[in-house]
Motif scaffolding. Structure first.
Motif, PDB file in Angstrom:
ATOM      1  N   ILE A  36      -7.887   6.328  -6.263  1.00 15.67           N
ATOM      2  CA  ILE A  36      -6.502   6.113  -5.954  1.00 15.67           C
ATOM      3  C   ILE A  36      -5.845   7.311  -6.593  1.00 15.67           C
ATOM      4  CG2 ILE A  36      -4.072   4.512  -5.305  1.00 15.67           C
ATOM      5  CD1 ILE A  36      -5.931   2.373  -4.859  1.00 15.67           C
ATOM      6  N   VAL A  53      -2.384   8.750  -6.958  1.00 18.06           N
ATOM      7  CA  VAL A  53      -1.075   8.798  -7.419  1.00 18.06           C
ATOM      8  C   VAL A  53       0.117   9.667  -7.378  1.00 18.06           C
ATOM      9  CG1 VAL A  53       1.090   7.044  -7.884  1.00 18.06           C
ATOM     10  CG2 VAL A  53      -1.116   6.015  -8.269  1.00 18.06           C
ATOM     11  N   PHE A  95       2.146   0.088  -6.864  1.00 19.61           N
ATOM     12  CA  PHE A  95       1.121   0.616  -7.298  1.00 19.61           C
ATOM     13  C   PHE A  95      -0.426   0.099  -6.721  1.00 19.61           C
ATOM     14  CE2 PHE A  95       4.242   2.332  -9.177  1.00 19.61           C
ATOM     15  CZ  PHE A  95       3.850   3.727  -9.734  1.00 19.61           C
ATOM     16  N   GLN A  96      -0.392  -1.605  -5.992  1.00 20.41           N
ATOM     17  CA  GLN A  96      -1.407  -2.150  -5.489  1.00 20.41           C
ATOM     18  C   GLN A  96      -1.323  -2.596  -3.745  1.00 20.41           C
ATOM     19  OE1 GLN A  96       1.293  -5.719  -7.103  1.00 20.41           O
ATOM     20  NE2 GLN A  96      -0.309  -6.425  -8.304  1.00 20.41           N
ATOM     21  N   LYS A 124      -7.427  -2.524  -5.652  1.00 16.32           N
ATOM     22  CA  LYS A 124      -7.883  -1.977  -6.705  1.00 16.32           C
ATOM     23  C   LYS A 124      -8.656  -0.642  -6.406  1.00 16.32           C
ATOM     24  CE  LYS A 124     -10.011  -3.667 -10.777  1.00 16.32           C
ATOM     25  NZ  LYS A 124     -10.942  -4.880 -12.192  1.00 16.32           N
ATOM     26  N   PRO A 125      -8.751   0.345  -7.547  1.00 14.53           N
ATOM     27  CA  PRO A 125      -9.266   1.030  -6.968  1.00 14.53           C
ATOM     28  C   PRO A 125     -10.681   1.207  -8.005  1.00 14.53           C
ATOM     29  CG  PRO A 125      -7.960   1.859  -8.239  1.00 14.53           C
ATOM     30  CD  PRO A 125      -7.522   0.595  -7.840  1.00 14.53           C
ATOM     31  N   PHE A 140      -7.731   5.374 -11.351  1.00  7.66           N
ATOM     32  CA  PHE A 140      -6.676   6.032 -11.288  1.00  7.66           C
ATOM     33  C   PHE A 140      -6.656   7.085 -11.105  1.00  7.66           C
ATOM     34  CE2 PHE A 140      -4.356   1.438 -10.496  1.00  7.66           C
ATOM     35  CZ  PHE A 140      -4.061   1.640  -9.339  1.00  7.66           C
ATOM     36  N   ILE A 195      -3.720  10.019 -11.786  1.00  5.64           N
ATOM     37  CA  ILE A 195      -1.969  10.158 -11.924  1.00  5.64           C
ATOM     38  C   ILE A 195      -1.633  11.888 -12.072  1.00  5.64           C
ATOM     39  CG2 ILE A 195      -0.108   9.371 -13.047  1.00  5.64           C
ATOM     40  CD1 ILE A 195      -1.972   6.954 -11.994  1.00  5.64           C
ATOM     41  N   TYR A 221       4.256   6.641 -14.032  1.00  8.52           N
ATOM     42  CA  TYR A 221       3.278   5.988 -13.267  1.00  8.52           C
ATOM     43  C   TYR A 221       2.070   5.748 -13.714  1.00  8.52           C
ATOM     44  CZ  TYR A 221       5.929   8.743 -10.130  1.00  8.52           C
ATOM     45  OH  TYR A 221       6.408   9.064  -8.258  1.00  8.52           O
ATOM     46  N   ALA A 252       0.240   1.659 -13.198  1.00  9.76           N
ATOM     47  CA  ALA A 252      -0.534   1.546 -12.933  1.00  9.76           C
ATOM     48  C   ALA A 252      -1.728   0.469 -13.518  1.00  9.76           C
ATOM     49  CB  ALA A 252      -1.471   2.359 -12.444  1.00  9.76           C
ATOM     50  N   ILE A 277      -7.143   5.038 -16.273  1.00  4.56           N
ATOM     51  CA  ILE A 277      -6.203   5.982 -16.144  1.00  4.56           C
ATOM     52  C   ILE A 277      -6.879   7.244 -16.755  1.00  4.56           C
ATOM     53  CG2 ILE A 277      -4.375   6.141 -16.253  1.00  4.56           C
ATOM     54  CD1 ILE A 277      -4.563   3.401 -14.716  1.00  4.56           C
TER      55      ILE A 277
END
Length: 710
Positions: free
Chosen positions: A42, A44, A85-86, A90-91, A95, A97, A138, A142, A151
């Motif tokens: 995901i 962001v 963020f949900q 869940k990836p 994530f 960013i 972010y 996350a 992350i």
């Protein structure tokens, strides 16, 4: 230079069976339509999602999709809670960013620290849709949304804040963004190689904390691993003997080998070439650079000496009880890899969720085409080299022509005009060092300062051929060049200037001498104004031969480090002599990691060896002085005349106040102007439009952060 695996040599992930998404999903409903139960990655982002290769989230997202991963987009989430963020669940892997194509602070604040009223990367240009320091915010949200998910931060904001850096908006030295964001991994520069390798390694079950050997990445580390040679850079008085060349970035000579039992050596005792892969340079710690401007300037110099992917070593900087570890920069993409990034099935327009809302950034670039990335100019106020690298990466003619045809056939509103073929600069296409061996060993950041390097190939013929091919594409009426031009390179190839002026200038051509005076130009690492004059003569000559009335738009920076009031006065007099009346002007904006920002903060010059008694740089910092410098650029504006009269009197130049042609400002004041702050309306004579910001955004963003860019 070290070889790297081809971007597309990895075995595709099993999720490739789901096929290609029309657009990367931003909602669970879109995921359901694709048959997905979850996303592998995901992304962001602080920008609205535009499925176009000039937008980072689209390019990285489509690249990961081509590797077989399912990629979702969370664009401009509400950061005040974890709900947004949900929204995609869940990836499975991580994530990713990013603040978007611009640093969030540059995006929101002017050079005078005033809040901007709009945001070009938001639907309808609405401001306030992203938080300050977006990457940190972010990443924290996350982490709250799904604890334990790796992350990874990247993009220009993370890239330019990867070590301790001066932050103009808070007027202090801030920590690396790594400990502030609590990210597991930072990817700096153009991250295609790093993101693909890390994604596949995570998919194979490797823990994020064990991935410490990928170029172009940074992370937190407790100790220096066994087998590594730690090099101490903090001996300020003797940081290294400088080779007596005109370049400020010459390599330091080798000194005698340290004793075998020594693990830490001084910076000037560089290891043998065979040891460089396991040598790490320790720059002064965060606490040290906060407390000591000389150490900050020294750290800046060392950082920039370690940016050539052919010879750069890892860097380490202590933050509290842990270290920020930065691996060497990524290996540049080969042409075939670069081409494929533009062949993905982009829709080339904003996500359908935005409906009929406009997107100013997309509207600006939808008919433009990037043909290269990177810059070897090394301008100290610009962030292109720190982010995109000094080695030019090029697309093939065939790839560029194919994209022109794609725009012609698929992009709404196309009327036959390609608005730009360019990049960070318009004319560095396919330029590089004549020798790979020299290029890999070089320590200079600028290949064109103080003069164009004798090893640099400056042939524009391939670019000229590309222009001709582009004009011949059926349905194309005009191909304009809007990217900034390096005129010091162009004057070496008059045939290119003739081609450009005859066919690709839409009445105005932007060009950036930045200043006229030697003092600030040296601190900028820009050529003297004489080079601009030579280009101007050729520009006017070929315009006359083509029967066209065309003008140069010069850009200048006010209040740059090393600029005196006298320098700005001389520039104003030059503008008046040449009958230029600038419509908009830009004051210097110190951006993270830029050499000029180090000058601004420390009042030292990192272009030379930094010592306690080394050169100090006078820097316009006070609000009044910065206003005076900007006012000199707009000497013709009656609103500025009261301030300029005061300044001229203080400088002993009251002789320039009067009503004759030789005077800079008149002695009279129109009613309703000046102190009353009521602006007079009406046309101005020969106005040049626009002014370049000194900040360069990401490759995906082109000049939109300063641009762009730089």
């Amino acid at each position: 230079m070290q070889a790297a695996p081809n971007l597309f040599s990895y075995r595709q992930y099993w999720a490739k069976r789901f096929g290609t998404a029309p657009v990367l999903p931003m909602s669970r409903a879109e995921m359901d339509a694709l048959g997905w139960d979850s996303c592998d990655v995901i992304l962001v982002t602080g920008d609205a999602y535009v499925d176009h290769p000039s937008f980072g989230m689209a390019l990285i997202g489509r690249l990961l999709e081509a590797q077989g991963f399912r990629v979702g987009i969370i664009a401009q989430p509400d950061w005040r809670s974890v709900a947004d963020f949900q929204r995609l669940g869940k990836p499975n892997l991580f994530f990713g960013i990013t603040a978007g194509n611009m640093d969030s602070m540059v995006n929101r604040y002017t050079a005078d620290r005033k809040i901007r009223s709009n945001d070009a990367y938001t639907p309808d240009g609405e401001g306030g849709k992203r938080p300050d320091r977006s990457v940190v915010v972010y990443a924290q949200r996350a982490r709250e949304a799904f604890k334990g998910v790796p992350i990874i931060i990247g993009g220009i904001e993370a890239s330019l804040r990867r070590i301790a850096h001066y932050d103009y908006w808070s007027d202090k030295v801030r920590r690396s963004i790594l400990p502030d964001s609590k990210a597991d991994l930072l990817m700096f520069g153009n991250a295609e190689r790093a993101i693909v390798e890390v994604a596949h390694r995570l998919a194979q079950g490797e823990a994020i904390g064990d991935i410490t050997d990928v170029r172009g990445t940074g992370f937190m580390r407790q100790d220096i691993p066994d087998g590594w040679l730690e090099i101490d850079s903090s001996s300020v008085d003797e940081p290294g003997q400088i080779d007596p060349k005109p370049s400020p970035y010459a390599e330091a000579p080798a000194c005698e080998t340290p004793p075998a039992e020594s693990k830490v050596v001084s910076f000037h005792q560089r290891p043998k070439k065979s040891d460089r892969a396991h040598a790490v340079v320790r720059v002064p710690s965060y606490d040290q650079v906060v407390a000591d401007p000389v150490l900050y300037a020294h750290a800046s110099r060392v950082f920039h000496l370690e940016t050539n992917p052919g010879n750069a070593r890892a860097l380490v900087q202590q933050h509290g009880k842990r270290d920020v570890w930065l691996n060497p920069p990524p290996i540049p993409l080969e042409t075939d890899e670069f081409d494929r990034l533009y062949e993905f099935p982009y829709t080339r327009r904003p996500h359908p969720a935005y409906g009929e809302a406009s997107n100013p950034a997309w509207e600006m670039i939808r008919f433009s085409i990037p043909i290269m990335r990177g810059c070897f100019g090394g301008c100290t106020f610009c962030s292109i080299t720190e982010h995109e690298g000094r080695i030019i990466q090029n697309r093939s003619h065939e790839s560029v022509i194919h994209e022109i045809e794609t725009i012609r056939d698929t992009v709404p509103g196309f009327t036959g005009t390609i608005s730009d073929l360019g990049g960070p600069t318009s004319n560095m296409y396919r330029m590089r060092c004549e020798s790979e061996q020299i290029e890999s060993a070089c320590r200079r950041l600028s290949c064109v300062f103080p003069d164009v390097c004798k090893h640099m190939q400056t042939d524009h013929s391939s670019l000229t051929q590309l222009y001709r091919k582009a004009r011949e594409v059926k349905g194309v009426k005009r191909v304009l060049i809007a990217s900034g031009l390096r005129y010091d390179l162009a004057v070496r190839d008059p045939e290119y200037i003739k081609e450009l002026v005859t066919h690709h200038v839409g009445g105005y051509l932007k060009i950036a001498p930045e200043h006229t005076e030697e003092g600030p130009l040296d601190k900028m690492m820009k050529p003297g104004i004489g080079t601009y004059d030579r280009f101007k003569k050729l520009f006017e000559k070929y315009s006359r031969e083509a029967g066209k009335e065309q003008y140069l738009i010069p850009y200048f920076i006010a209040a740059h480090p090393g600029t005196s009031d006298q320098d700005m006065l001389n520039l104003a007099l030059w503008l008046k002599r040449n009958d230029f009346r600038l419509d908009q002007v830009q004051a210097f904006l110190p951006t993270p990691l830029a050499i000029a920002s180090a000058m601004y903060h420390t009042e030292r010059n990192p272009l030379k060896k930094v010592k306690r008694n080394s050169e100090q740089v006078s820097t316009p910092k006070g609000g009044r002085q910065r206003r005076i410098h900007k006012a000199f650029l707009r000497y013709h504006d009656a609103e500025n005349w009261p301030l300029l009269r005061e300044a001229l009197k203080q400088m002993g130049r009251a002789d320039l106040i009067g009503n004759g042609k030789r005077h800079l400002v008149p002695s009279w004041q129109p009613e309703g102007t000046g102190r009353s702050k009521t602006r007079r309306s009406g046309p101005a004579k020969r106005i040049t439009r626009g002014a370049r910001s000194p900040v360069i955004g990401s490759a995906a963003g082109k000049k939109a952060g300063t641009r762009k860019r730089r």
